[in-house]
Design a protein around this motif. Structure first.
Motif, mmCIF file in Angstrom:
data_model
loop_
_atom_site.group_PDB
_atom_site.id
_atom_site.type_symbol
_atom_site.label_atom_id
_atom_site.label_comp_id
_atom_site.label_asym_id
_atom_site.label_seq_id
_atom_site.Cartn_x
_atom_site.Cartn_y
_atom_site.Cartn_z
ATOM 1 N N GLU A 122 44.428 -21.004 48.154
ATOM 2 C CA GLU A 122 45.235 -20.562 47.017
ATOM 3 C C GLU A 122 44.389 -19.627 46.156
ATOM 4 O O GLU A 122 43.164 -19.617 46.284
ATOM 5 C CB GLU A 122 45.689 -21.777 46.193
ATOM 6 C CG GLU A 122 46.569 -22.727 46.974
ATOM 7 C CD GLU A 122 46.857 -24.031 46.236
ATOM 8 O OE1 GLU A 122 46.208 -24.286 45.185
ATOM 9 O OE2 GLU A 122 47.706 -24.778 46.719
ATOM 10 N N PRO A 123 45.022 -18.860 45.284
ATOM 11 C CA PRO A 123 44.242 -17.918 44.467
ATOM 12 C C PRO A 123 43.073 -18.546 43.707
ATOM 13 O O PRO A 123 42.020 -17.940 43.594
ATOM 14 C CB PRO A 123 45.282 -17.349 43.498
ATOM 15 C CG PRO A 123 46.565 -17.455 44.240
ATOM 16 C CD PRO A 123 46.458 -18.730 45.038
ATOM 17 N N THR A 124 43.242 -19.757 43.192
ATOM 18 C CA THR A 124 42.155 -20.367 42.412
ATOM 19 C C THR A 124 41.491 -21.543 43.110
ATOM 20 O O THR A 124 40.584 -22.144 42.542
ATOM 21 C CB THR A 124 42.678 -20.861 41.047
ATOM 22 O OG1 THR A 124 43.691 -21.844 41.263
ATOM 23 C CG2 THR A 124 43.212 -19.719 40.215
ATOM 24 N N ARG A 125 41.916 -21.874 44.320
ATOM 25 C CA ARG A 125 41.381 -23.080 44.972
ATOM 26 C C ARG A 125 41.229 -22.846 46.463
ATOM 27 O O ARG A 125 42.105 -22.281 47.109
ATOM 28 C CB ARG A 125 42.340 -24.231 44.715
ATOM 29 C CG ARG A 125 41.841 -25.591 45.126
ATOM 30 C CD ARG A 125 42.769 -26.657 44.586
ATOM 31 N NE ARG A 125 44.032 -26.667 45.284
ATOM 32 C CZ ARG A 125 44.445 -27.654 46.073
ATOM 33 N NH1 ARG A 125 43.696 -28.724 46.235
ATOM 34 N NH2 ARG A 125 45.606 -27.587 46.668
ATOM 35 N N LEU A 126 40.098 -23.306 46.999
ATOM 36 C CA LEU A 126 39.833 -23.222 48.429
ATOM 37 C C LEU A 126 39.377 -24.595 48.900
ATOM 38 O O LEU A 126 38.537 -25.220 48.246
ATOM 39 C CB LEU A 126 38.752 -22.173 48.705
ATOM 40 C CG LEU A 126 38.423 -21.859 50.153
ATOM 41 C CD1 LEU A 126 39.646 -21.335 50.906
ATOM 42 C CD2 LEU A 126 37.293 -20.836 50.234
ATOM 43 N N VAL A 127 39.953 -25.066 50.023
ATOM 44 C CA VAL A 127 39.590 -26.367 50.572
ATOM 45 C C VAL A 127 39.294 -26.220 52.057
ATOM 46 O O VAL A 127 40.131 -25.740 52.828
ATOM 47 C CB VAL A 127 40.718 -27.412 50.384
ATOM 48 C CG1 VAL A 127 40.280 -28.773 50.935
ATOM 49 C CG2 VAL A 127 41.124 -27.525 48.920
ATOM 50 N N TYR A 128 38.083 -26.626 52.440
ATOM 51 C CA TYR A 128 37.685 -26.691 53.841
ATOM 52 C C TYR A 128 37.779 -28.141 54.299
ATOM 53 O O TYR A 128 37.446 -29.050 53.538
ATOM 54 C CB TYR A 128 36.218 -26.272 54.020
ATOM 55 C CG TYR A 128 35.899 -24.840 53.711
ATOM 56 C CD1 TYR A 128 36.178 -23.842 54.633
ATOM 57 C CD2 TYR A 128 35.282 -24.487 52.521
ATOM 58 C CE1 TYR A 128 35.842 -22.520 54.363
ATOM 59 C CE2 TYR A 128 34.946 -23.171 52.238
ATOM 60 C CZ TYR A 128 35.224 -22.197 53.175
ATOM 61 O OH TYR A 128 34.893 -20.892 52.904
ATOM 62 N N ARG A 129 38.174 -28.368 55.548
ATOM 63 C CA ARG A 129 38.095 -29.705 56.148
ATOM 64 C C ARG A 129 37.183 -29.598 57.359
ATOM 65 O O ARG A 129 37.408 -28.782 58.252
ATOM 66 C CB ARG A 129 39.461 -30.217 56.580
ATOM 67 C CG ARG A 129 39.335 -31.636 57.210
ATOM 68 C CD ARG A 129 40.639 -32.219 57.673
ATOM 69 N NE ARG A 129 41.479 -32.487 56.524
ATOM 70 C CZ ARG A 129 42.799 -32.291 56.508
ATOM 71 N NH1 ARG A 129 43.422 -31.810 57.556
ATOM 72 N NH2 ARG A 129 43.497 -32.568 55.426
ATOM 73 N N ILE A 130 36.163 -30.438 57.368
ATOM 74 C CA ILE A 130 35.227 -30.465 58.489
ATOM 75 C C ILE A 130 35.917 -31.205 59.634
ATOM 76 O O ILE A 130 36.384 -32.333 59.467
ATOM 77 C CB ILE A 130 33.908 -31.179 58.106
ATOM 78 C CG1 ILE A 130 33.308 -30.557 56.837
ATOM 79 C CG2 ILE A 130 32.936 -31.169 59.267
ATOM 80 C CD1 ILE A 130 32.993 -29.089 56.928
ATOM 81 N N SER A 131 35.977 -30.569 60.797
ATOM 82 C CA SER A 131 36.663 -31.174 61.945
ATOM 83 C C SER A 131 35.718 -31.495 63.099
ATOM 84 O O SER A 131 36.117 -32.153 64.051
ATOM 85 C CB SER A 131 37.779 -30.236 62.439
ATOM 86 O OG SER A 131 37.252 -28.962 62.761
ATOM 87 N N SER A 132 34.481 -31.059 63.012
ATOM 88 C CA SER A 132 33.529 -31.344 64.089
ATOM 89 C C SER A 132 33.146 -32.823 64.051
ATOM 90 O O SER A 132 33.169 -33.460 62.995
ATOM 91 C CB SER A 132 32.287 -30.464 63.951
ATOM 92 O OG SER A 132 31.668 -30.687 62.707
ATOM 93 N N PRO A 133 32.794 -33.388 65.212
ATOM 94 C CA PRO A 133 32.413 -34.807 65.248
ATOM 95 C C PRO A 133 31.147 -35.072 64.427
ATOM 96 O O PRO A 133 30.290 -34.203 64.288
ATOM 97 C CB PRO A 133 32.144 -35.080 66.726
ATOM 98 C CG PRO A 133 32.376 -33.811 67.454
ATOM 99 C CD PRO A 133 32.717 -32.738 66.493
ATOM 100 N N LEU A 134 31.078 -36.265 63.862
ATOM 101 C CA LEU A 134 29.896 -36.660 63.104
ATOM 102 C C LEU A 134 28.765 -36.960 64.074
ATOM 103 O O LEU A 134 28.907 -37.791 64.971
ATOM 104 C CB LEU A 134 30.189 -37.901 62.266
ATOM 105 C CG LEU A 134 31.064 -37.693 61.039
ATOM 106 C CD1 LEU A 134 31.411 -39.037 60.405
ATOM 107 C CD2 LEU A 134 30.355 -36.810 60.039
ATOM 108 N N GLU A 135 27.656 -36.271 63.903
ATOM 109 C CA GLU A 135 26.476 -36.501 64.745
ATOM 110 C C GLU A 135 25.251 -36.446 63.847
ATOM 111 O O GLU A 135 24.809 -35.368 63.471
ATOM 112 C CB GLU A 135 26.381 -35.427 65.837
ATOM 113 C CG GLU A 135 27.532 -35.487 66.817
ATOM 114 C CD GLU A 135 27.445 -34.375 67.863
ATOM 115 O OE1 GLU A 135 26.412 -33.701 67.952
ATOM 116 O OE2 GLU A 135 28.438 -34.188 68.576
#
Length: 147
Positions: A122-135
């Motif tokens: 969005e114009p004022t907000r950015l959200v990343y989601r980590i999808s790689s496996p936890l190692e």
């Protein structure tokens, strides 16, 4: 400062047949150079890599986040929640590339090209989601760069 991203202007002309008016929504992009002109005077430490207020944020990061380069905000820190999401607010209509980086030892951060998705842009907000496996241990960093 006004929200320049959602301003409206009235365009019109007068001719022999009368008035012709039209309302149009326009958006403005605030370049780093224009932002510097708004916040600094000649002789100030206004370079993108400089930190005028010594708060740990470069002037370019202050521009990218729409924070005041003359008021110490402290370092830019973002957390990661239990859904492995990294969320932060940013300045509207800035000429910035946001880069997600990772490291397993807090010293050698490298840009991620996979293993994440952008779930909100969005114009004022950015959200990343980590999808790689936890190692093992993994650390993340968000960086604002010039295009």
């Amino acid at each position: 400062m006004a929200d320049v991203a959602n301003d409206e202007v009235v365009l019109g002309s007068v001719n022999e047949g009368g008035f012709h008016l039209q309302t149009a929504s326009v958006s403005f992009t605030l370049t780093y150079e224009s932002w510097v002109a708004l916040h600094f005077t000649g002789g100030d430490a206004s370079g993108p890599d400089e930190d005028f207020d010594n708060d740990g944020r470069s002037n370019f990061l202050e521009y990218a986040l729409d924070s005041d380069p003359r008021v110490g905000d402290g370092p830019f820190r973002v957390g990661i929640n239990s859904n492995r999401e990294i969320e932060f607010t940013r300045g509207v209509d800035r000429v910035v590339n946001w880069v997600l980086k990772s490291s397993n030892d807090l010293t050698g951060f490298t840009a991620m090209s996979e293993g994440f998705e952008i779930i909100t842009d969005e114009p004022t907000r950015l959200v990343y989601r980590i999808s790689s496996p936890l190692e093992g241990r993994q650390f993340y960093q968000v960086e604002a760069t010039k295009p």
